[in-house]
Design an enzyme around this catalytic site. Sequence first.
Site, short mmCIF file in Angstrom:
data_model
loop_
_atom_site.label_atom_id
_atom_site.label_comp_id
_atom_site.label_asym_id
_atom_site.label_seq_id
_atom_site.Cartn_x
_atom_site.Cartn_y
_atom_site.Cartn_z
N HIS A 79 0.82 -1.21 0.00
CA HIS A 79 0.00 0.00 0.00
C HIS A 79 0.85 1.27 0.00
O HIS A 79 2.02 1.25 0.41
CB HIS A 79 -0.94 -0.02 1.20
CG HIS A 79 -2.02 -1.04 1.08
ND1 HIS A 79 -3.00 -1.20 2.02
CD2 HIS A 79 -2.29 -1.96 0.11
CE1 HIS A 79 -3.82 -2.17 1.65
NE2 HIS A 79 -3.40 -2.65 0.50
N GLU A 81 0.76 3.99 1.83
CA GLU A 81 1.24 4.42 3.14
C GLU A 81 2.45 3.59 3.55
O GLU A 81 3.44 4.13 4.05
CB GLU A 81 0.15 4.24 4.22
CG GLU A 81 -1.13 4.97 3.93
CD GLU A 81 -2.18 4.09 3.28
OE1 GLU A 81 -3.35 4.17 3.70
OE2 GLU A 81 -1.84 3.33 2.35
N CYS A 117 -6.13 1.21 5.59
CA CYS A 117 -6.60 -0.09 6.08
C CYS A 117 -6.02 -0.33 7.47
O CYS A 117 -5.13 0.39 7.93
CB CYS A 117 -6.21 -1.21 5.12
SG CYS A 117 -4.46 -1.65 5.16
N CYS A 120 -2.19 -0.75 7.50
CA CYS A 120 -1.48 0.52 7.32
C CYS A 120 -1.62 1.42 8.55
O CYS A 120 -0.70 2.14 8.90
CB CYS A 120 -1.95 1.23 6.06
SG CYS A 120 -1.33 0.45 4.54
#
Length: 161
Positions: A79, A81, A117, A120
């Site tokens: 992801h 992040e 999420c 993250c």
Amino acid sequence: MERISKENYYLDIAETVLERATCLRRVYGAIIVKNDEIISTGYNGAPRGRANCSTLGYCPREAMRIPRGERYELCRSVHAEANAIISASRRDMVGGTLYLVGRDARTGELLSDATSCMMCRRLVINAGLKTVIIRKTESAFAAVPVSEWVEEDDFLPAPEA
């Protein structure tokens, strides 16, 4: 010409970063800023050296009919992040701000419901970031204090009545 807010300035940069994303479902861009200095950037895509979904031409999670927001461990992508965090030193991030923008990969529509999420969120907490700024519309954004994510602690069972 009217000067844009600092938040939208950084969100615009995060939005440019997402143009490198390789997910076929949703594309995200993230930047980490501290003391008005960009520390790192990240977008969602497969780990270095592995084939991206955009190269494969399909999304394995879609092929397995996995609903959005579930079973992230089966996603090929790291992801945005996470990529921004692993590209920076923790000492440089502590107290900083992560700016996040997401778009639908097919339509290009801005994701007004974009957020980090659970995986993250844990990374953001441990990185020592103070705030996450998430674009909601072309000019509106939400500022989330990371302390809220610490307090929520979704993994604890609800107390018995």
